[in-house]
Design a protein around this motif. Structure first.
Motif, PDB file in Angstrom:
ATOM      1  N   ASP A  63       0.820  -1.212   0.000  1.00 57.09           N
ATOM      2  CA  ASP A  63       0.000   0.000   0.000  1.00 57.09           C
ATOM      3  C   ASP A  63       0.855   1.264   0.000  1.00 57.09           C
ATOM      4  O   ASP A  63       0.318   2.369   0.122  1.00 57.09           O
ATOM      5  CB  ASP A  63      -0.918   0.015   1.224  1.00 57.09           C
ATOM      6  CG  ASP A  63      -2.031  -1.014   1.133  1.00 57.09           C
ATOM      7  OD1 ASP A  63      -2.221  -1.603   0.056  1.00 57.09           O
ATOM      8  OD2 ASP A  63      -2.730  -1.214   2.144  1.00 57.09           O
ATOM      9  N   GLY A  64       2.159   1.111  -0.084  1.00 60.17           N
ATOM     10  CA  GLY A  64       3.044   2.269  -0.102  1.00 60.17           C
ATOM     11  C   GLY A  64       3.229   2.902   1.270  1.00 60.17           C
ATOM     12  O   GLY A  64       3.600   4.068   1.371  1.00 60.17           O
ATOM     13  N   ARG A  65       2.971   2.120   2.318  1.00 63.94           N
ATOM     14  CA  ARG A  65       3.116   2.631   3.680  1.00 63.94           C
ATOM     15  C   ARG A  65       4.495   2.290   4.235  1.00 63.94           C
ATOM     16  O   ARG A  65       5.068   1.254   3.909  1.00 63.94           O
ATOM     17  CB  ARG A  65       2.050   2.019   4.603  1.00 63.94           C
ATOM     18  CG  ARG A  65       0.641   2.288   4.185  1.00 63.94           C
ATOM     19  CD  ARG A  65       0.335   3.743   4.300  1.00 63.94           C
ATOM     20  NE  ARG A  65      -1.100   3.967   4.092  1.00 63.94           N
ATOM     21  CZ  ARG A  65      -1.668   5.137   4.224  1.00 63.94           C
ATOM     22  NH1 ARG A  65      -0.945   6.186   4.546  1.00 63.94           N
ATOM     23  NH2 ARG A  65      -2.945   5.274   4.014  1.00 63.94           N
ATOM     24  N   SER A  66       4.999   3.149   5.093  1.00 66.17           N
ATOM     25  CA  SER A  66       6.305   2.933   5.707  1.00 66.17           C
ATOM     26  C   SER A  66       6.152   2.293   7.091  1.00 66.17           C
ATOM     27  O   SER A  66       5.062   2.297   7.678  1.00 66.17           O
ATOM     28  CB  SER A  66       7.039   4.269   5.869  1.00 66.17           C
ATOM     29  OG  SER A  66       6.363   5.062   6.841  1.00 66.17           O
ATOM     30  N   MET A  67       7.257   1.796   7.604  1.00 68.53           N
ATOM     31  CA  MET A  67       7.268   1.258   8.964  1.00 68.53           C
ATOM     32  C   MET A  67       6.963   2.372   9.961  1.00 68.53           C
ATOM     33  O   MET A  67       6.309   2.158  10.975  1.00 68.53           O
ATOM     34  CB  MET A  67       8.609   0.594   9.272  1.00 68.53           C
ATOM     35  CG  MET A  67       8.648  -0.059  10.642  1.00 68.53           C
ATOM     36  SD  MET A  67       7.428  -1.397  10.845  1.00 68.53           S
ATOM     37  CE  MET A  67       8.367  -2.789  10.258  1.00 68.53           C
ATOM     38  N   GLN A  68       7.417   3.597   9.633  1.00 69.08           N
ATOM     39  CA  GLN A  68       7.142   4.733  10.511  1.00 69.08           C
ATOM     40  C   GLN A  68       5.639   5.040  10.523  1.00 69.08           C
ATOM     41  O   GLN A  68       5.100   5.440  11.558  1.00 69.08           O
ATOM     42  CB  GLN A  68       7.921   5.978  10.061  1.00 69.08           C
ATOM     43  CG  GLN A  68       9.408   5.860  10.272  1.00 69.08           C
ATOM     44  CD  GLN A  68      10.086   5.007   9.198  1.00 69.08           C
ATOM     45  OE1 GLN A  68       9.532   4.762   8.136  1.00 69.08           O
ATOM     46  NE2 GLN A  68      11.292   4.546   9.487  1.00 69.08           N
ATOM     47  N   GLY A  76      -0.612   5.816  18.223  1.00 68.27           N
ATOM     48  CA  GLY A  76      -1.638   6.862  18.260  1.00 68.27           C
ATOM     49  C   GLY A  76      -1.128   8.228  17.837  1.00 68.27           C
ATOM     50  O   GLY A  76      -1.652   9.248  18.282  1.00 68.27           O
ATOM     51  N   THR A  77      -0.099   8.220  16.984  1.00 75.50           N
ATOM     52  CA  THR A  77       0.456   9.477  16.488  1.00 75.50           C
ATOM     53  C   THR A  77       0.450   9.444  14.967  1.00 75.50           C
ATOM     54  O   THR A  77       0.197   8.416  14.345  1.00 75.50           O
ATOM     55  CB  THR A  77       1.900   9.686  16.985  1.00 75.50           C
ATOM     56  OG1 THR A  77       2.727   8.654  16.433  1.00 75.50           O
ATOM     57  CG2 THR A  77       1.984   9.672  18.494  1.00 75.50           C
ATOM     58  N   SER A  78       0.789  10.576  14.389  1.00 74.44           N
ATOM     59  CA  SER A  78       0.943  10.606  12.935  1.00 74.44           C
ATOM     60  C   SER A  78       2.308  10.025  12.579  1.00 74.44           C
ATOM     61  O   SER A  78       3.178   9.865  13.446  1.00 74.44           O
ATOM     62  CB  SER A  78       0.834  12.035  12.418  1.00 74.44           C
ATOM     63  OG  SER A  78       1.975  12.776  12.824  1.00 74.44           O
ATOM     64  N   LEU A  83       8.065   9.732  13.614  1.00 77.84           N
ATOM     65  CA  LEU A  83       9.419   9.914  13.106  1.00 77.84           C
ATOM     66  C   LEU A  83      10.177  10.942  13.940  1.00 77.84           C
ATOM     67  O   LEU A  83      11.362  10.748  14.260  1.00 77.84           O
ATOM     68  CB  LEU A  83       9.363  10.350  11.632  1.00 77.84           C
ATOM     69  CG  LEU A  83      10.663  10.320  10.857  1.00 77.84           C
ATOM     70  CD1 LEU A  83      11.345   8.957  10.938  1.00 77.84           C
ATOM     71  CD2 LEU A  83      10.402  10.679   9.405  1.00 77.84           C
ATOM     72  N   ALA A  84       9.505  12.019  14.328  1.00 78.04           N
ATOM     73  CA  ALA A  84      10.144  13.036  15.173  1.00 78.04           C
ATOM     74  C   ALA A  84      10.532  12.438  16.521  1.00 78.04           C
ATOM     75  O   ALA A  84      11.606  12.734  17.057  1.00 78.04           O
ATOM     76  CB  ALA A  84       9.206  14.226  15.362  1.00 78.04           C
ATOM     77  N   ARG A  91      11.621  10.194  22.563  1.00 81.17           N
ATOM     78  CA  ARG A  91      10.840  11.130  23.370  1.00 81.17           C
ATOM     79  C   ARG A  91       9.886  11.906  22.470  1.00 81.17           C
ATOM     80  O   ARG A  91      10.234  12.288  21.366  1.00 81.17           O
ATOM     81  CB  ARG A  91      11.762  12.104  24.105  1.00 81.17           C
ATOM     82  CG  ARG A  91      12.655  11.432  25.124  1.00 81.17           C
ATOM     83  CD  ARG A  91      13.623  12.430  25.737  1.00 81.17           C
ATOM     84  NE  ARG A  91      14.542  12.987  24.764  1.00 81.17           N
ATOM     85  CZ  ARG A  91      15.678  12.414  24.362  1.00 81.17           C
ATOM     86  NH1 ARG A  91      16.027  11.263  24.900  1.00 81.17           N
ATOM     87  NH2 ARG A  91      16.461  12.978  23.484  1.00 81.17           N
ATOM     88  N   ARG A  92       8.687  12.087  22.944  1.00 78.39           N
ATOM     89  CA  ARG A  92       7.721  12.907  22.222  1.00 78.39           C
ATOM     90  C   ARG A  92       7.925  14.355  22.620  1.00 78.39           C
ATOM     91  O   ARG A  92       8.134  14.673  23.772  1.00 78.39           O
ATOM     92  CB  ARG A  92       6.286  12.486  22.541  1.00 78.39           C
ATOM     93  CG  ARG A  92       5.979  11.107  22.017  1.00 78.39           C
ATOM     94  CD  ARG A  92       4.533  10.791  22.194  1.00 78.39           C
ATOM     95  NE  ARG A  92       4.313   9.404  21.741  1.00 78.39           N
ATOM     96  CZ  ARG A  92       3.155   8.812  21.760  1.00 78.39           C
ATOM     97  NH1 ARG A  92       2.102   9.453  22.205  1.00 78.39           N
ATOM     98  NH2 ARG A  92       3.030   7.589  21.346  1.00 78.39           N
TER      99      ARG A  92
END
Length: 93
Positions: A63-68, A76-78, A83-84, A91-92
């Motif tokens: 589906d063209g999705r990454s592991m990230q 529960g994040t984007s 990645l950040a 750490r978030r």
């Protein structure tokens, strides 16, 4: 379900899956819940129903999705937030 995901290593299997996802799932004996999770691309349900992240990722790649991206789904994040967090040593911000 993991056996089905693993089969997606070959181009022929990917073509068969793409042509008839439900039929392909049925040919591997997936339960109705597992099949629905695959068809809906409900990544968390796939894991909850016994999928291994390493095998589920094979479908995500199709589906063209990454592991990230999956990391974001599971935390529960984007994808960008996940990645950040990775770049910040887990750490978030």
């Amino acid at each position: 379900m993991n056996k089905m995901f693993m089969s997606l290593r070959t181009a022929e299997a990917r073509e068969r899956f793409t042509a008839d996802e439900a039929g392909y799932c049925a040919s591997f004996g997936l339960s109705p819940e597992q099949q629905q999770a695959v068809l809906d691309r409900d990544w968390q349900a796939m894991i909850d129903l016994g999928g291994s992240i390493f095998y589920v990722y094979k479908l995500a790649m199709m589906d063209g999705r990454s592991m990230q991206y999956l990391g974001g789904v599971f935390t529960g994040t984007s994808e960008e937030e996940f990645l950040a967090a990775l770049r910040a040593g887990g750490r978030r911000g």
